[in-house]
Design a protein around this motif. Structure first.
Motif, PDB file in Angstrom:
ATOM      1  N   LEU A   1      -3.680  -6.297  35.302  1.00  0.00           N
ATOM      2  CA  LEU A   1      -2.940  -6.387  36.567  1.00  0.00           C
ATOM      3  C   LEU A   1      -2.653  -4.991  37.113  1.00  0.00           C
ATOM      4  CD1 LEU A   1      -1.486  -8.107  38.710  1.00  0.00           C
ATOM      5  CD2 LEU A   1       0.551  -8.054  37.246  1.00  0.00           C
TER       6      LEU A   1
ATOM      7  N   ARG B   1       5.243  -1.901  21.279  1.00  0.00           N
ATOM      8  CA  ARG B   1       6.250  -1.110  20.565  1.00  0.00           C
ATOM      9  C   ARG B   1       7.473  -1.995  20.336  1.00  0.00           C
ATOM     10  NH1 ARG B   1       6.468   3.569  24.846  1.00  0.00           N
ATOM     11  NH2 ARG B   1       6.249   1.712  26.119  1.00  0.00           N
TER      12      ARG B   1
ATOM     13  N   ILE C   1      11.715  -3.243  21.664  1.00  0.00           N
ATOM     14  CA  ILE C   1      12.587  -3.450  22.826  1.00  0.00           C
ATOM     15  C   ILE C   1      13.186  -2.113  23.281  1.00  0.00           C
ATOM     16  CG2 ILE C   1      14.759  -4.530  23.546  1.00  0.00           C
ATOM     17  CD1 ILE C   1      14.022  -6.816  21.548  1.00  0.00           C
TER      18      ILE C   1
ATOM     19  N   ALA D   1      10.831  -0.261  25.471  1.00  0.00           N
ATOM     20  CA  ALA D   1      10.672  -0.959  26.761  1.00  0.00           C
ATOM     21  C   ALA D   1      11.865  -0.648  27.669  1.00  0.00           C
ATOM     22  CB  ALA D   1      10.537  -2.462  26.528  1.00  0.00           C
TER      23      ALA D   1
HETATM   24  C1  LIG Z   1       6.683 -11.667  16.990  1.00  0.00           C
HETATM   25  C2  LIG Z   1       7.343 -10.448  17.584  1.00  0.00           C
HETATM   26  C3  LIG Z   1       8.524  -9.974  17.044  1.00  0.00           C
HETATM   27  C4  LIG Z   1       9.164  -8.853  17.572  1.00  0.00           C
HETATM   28  N1  LIG Z   1      10.309  -8.407  17.015  1.00  0.00           N
HETATM   29  C5  LIG Z   1      10.939  -7.346  17.535  1.00  0.00           C
HETATM   30  C6  LIG Z   1      12.178  -6.894  16.995  1.00  0.00           C
HETATM   31  O1  LIG Z   1      12.723  -7.458  16.035  1.00  0.00           O
HETATM   32  N2  LIG Z   1      12.770  -5.807  17.568  1.00  0.00           N
HETATM   33  C7  LIG Z   1      12.212  -5.148  18.623  1.00  0.00           C
HETATM   34  O2  LIG Z   1      12.800  -4.172  19.115  1.00  0.00           O
HETATM   35  N3  LIG Z   1      11.047  -5.554  19.153  1.00  0.00           N
HETATM   36  C8  LIG Z   1      10.403  -6.641  18.640  1.00  0.00           C
HETATM   37  N4  LIG Z   1       9.220  -7.058  19.185  1.00  0.00           N
HETATM   38  C9  LIG Z   1       8.656  -6.312  20.316  1.00  0.00           C
HETATM   39  C10 LIG Z   1       9.370  -6.669  21.604  1.00  0.00           C
HETATM   40  O3  LIG Z   1       9.352  -8.088  21.774  1.00  0.00           O
HETATM   41  C11 LIG Z   1       8.652  -5.987  22.751  1.00  0.00           C
HETATM   42  O4  LIG Z   1       8.535  -4.600  22.503  1.00  0.00           O
HETATM   43  C12 LIG Z   1       9.382  -6.169  24.064  1.00  0.00           C
HETATM   44  O5  LIG Z   1       9.615  -7.553  24.308  1.00  0.00           O
HETATM   45  C13 LIG Z   1       8.588  -5.564  25.204  1.00  0.00           C
HETATM   46  O6  LIG Z   1       9.213  -5.870  26.410  1.00  0.00           O
HETATM   47  P1  LIG Z   1       8.360  -5.975  27.737  1.00  0.00           P
HETATM   48  O7  LIG Z   1       9.349  -6.236  28.836  1.00  0.00           O
HETATM   49  O8  LIG Z   1       7.435  -4.814  27.850  1.00  0.00           O
HETATM   50  O9  LIG Z   1       7.403  -7.243  27.528  1.00  0.00           O
HETATM   51  P2  LIG Z   1       7.764  -8.774  27.345  1.00  0.00           P
HETATM   52  O10 LIG Z   1       9.099  -8.963  26.705  1.00  0.00           O
HETATM   53  O11 LIG Z   1       6.548  -9.370  26.692  1.00  0.00           O
HETATM   54  O12 LIG Z   1       7.914  -9.311  28.842  1.00  0.00           O
HETATM   55  C14 LIG Z   1       6.796  -9.411  29.703  1.00  0.00           C
HETATM   56  C15 LIG Z   1       7.059 -10.592  30.610  1.00  0.00           C
HETATM   57  O13 LIG Z   1       6.116 -10.592  31.674  1.00  0.00           O
HETATM   58  C16 LIG Z   1       5.638 -11.904  31.862  1.00  0.00           C
HETATM   59  N5  LIG Z   1       4.303 -11.804  32.471  1.00  0.00           N
HETATM   60  C17 LIG Z   1       3.129 -11.476  31.895  1.00  0.00           C
HETATM   61  N6  LIG Z   1       2.141 -11.481  32.806  1.00  0.00           N
HETATM   62  C18 LIG Z   1       2.703 -11.800  33.981  1.00  0.00           C
HETATM   63  C19 LIG Z   1       2.184 -11.974  35.317  1.00  0.00           C
HETATM   64  N7  LIG Z   1       0.900 -11.795  35.595  1.00  0.00           N
HETATM   65  N8  LIG Z   1       3.052 -12.321  36.280  1.00  0.00           N
HETATM   66  C20 LIG Z   1       4.378 -12.497  36.012  1.00  0.00           C
HETATM   67  N9  LIG Z   1       4.923 -12.348  34.773  1.00  0.00           N
HETATM   68  C21 LIG Z   1       4.091 -12.009  33.791  1.00  0.00           C
HETATM   69  C22 LIG Z   1       5.629 -12.522  30.470  1.00  0.00           C
HETATM   70  O14 LIG Z   1       5.658 -13.919  30.538  1.00  0.00           O
HETATM   71  C23 LIG Z   1       6.925 -11.933  29.897  1.00  0.00           C
HETATM   72  O15 LIG Z   1       8.049 -12.730  30.199  1.00  0.00           O
HETATM   73  C24 LIG Z   1       8.575  -8.178  18.677  1.00  0.00           C
HETATM   74  C25 LIG Z   1       7.390  -8.661  19.228  1.00  0.00           C
HETATM   75  C26 LIG Z   1       6.782  -9.782  18.696  1.00  0.00           C
HETATM   76  C27 LIG Z   1       5.494 -10.293  19.311  1.00  0.00           C
END
Ligand SMILES: Cc1cc2nc3c(=O)[nH]c(=O)nc-3n(C[C@H](O)[C@H](O)[C@H](O)COP(=O)(O)OP(=O)(O)OC[C@H]3O[C@@H](n4cnc5c(N)ncnc54)[C@H](O)[C@@H]3O)c2cc1C
Length: 81
Positions: free
Chosen positions: A44, A65, A67, A70
């Motif tokens: 995107l 990475r 939270i 982020a």
């Molecule tokens: C299994 C697992 C466990 C984890 N445990 C931890 C932990 O204990 N501690 C920690 O700090 N981190 C943890 N993490 C990492 C953490 O979840 C991420 O680093 C964090 O959520 C990143 O935030 P983000 O906003 O970049 O992405 P996300 O939280 O993934 O948010 C992205 C959002 O964008 C939406 N989206 C995607 N494409 C589109 C589109 N085209 N149009 C509109 N919306 C869209 C998605 O649906 C989602 O809601 C974990 C990750 C996983 C997978």
């Protein structure tokens, strides 16, 4: 929770691992879910870059990475805007 283990094989009984102490053991399981090897999806961003002003990458789409990073990205980009 087990840390620093090496995965050896999946058998009908479950997952065979080697612990950090070098002990080989089986974690019994019916189902094994892999939650590793994430890669960022920048499709995107590449599509809208240049077409929309002030386009930024933040969070896991930079690279998977935590939270904390982020939130830090959002904060830094917010200040820049
Ligand atoms: C299994 C697992 C466990 C984890 N445990 C931890 C932990 O204990 N501690 C920690 O700090 N981190 C943890 N993490 C990492 C953490 O979840 C991420 O680093 C964090 O959520 C990143 O935030 P983000 O906003 O970049 O992405 P996300 O939280 O993934 O948010 C992205 C959002 O964008 C939406 N989206 C995607 N494409 C589109 C589109 N085209 N149009 C509109 N919306 C869209 C998605 O649906 C989602 O809601 C974990 C990750 C996983 C997978």
């Amino acid at each position: 929770m087990l840390t620093e283990i090496r995965y050896n094989e999946v058998t009908p009984k479950g997952l065979v691992v080697t612990t950090k102490e070098g002990e080989r053991k089986t974690i019994e399981a019916d189902t094994i879910v892999l939650a590793a090897g994430a890669t960022p999806d920048k499709k995107l961003y590449e599509e809208i870059k240049g077409k929309v002003s002030n386009t930024y990458l933040a969070g896991d789409c930079v690279e998977p990475r935590t939270i904390r990073e982020a939130i830090a990205d959002g904060y830094r980009i917010g200040l820049e805007i």
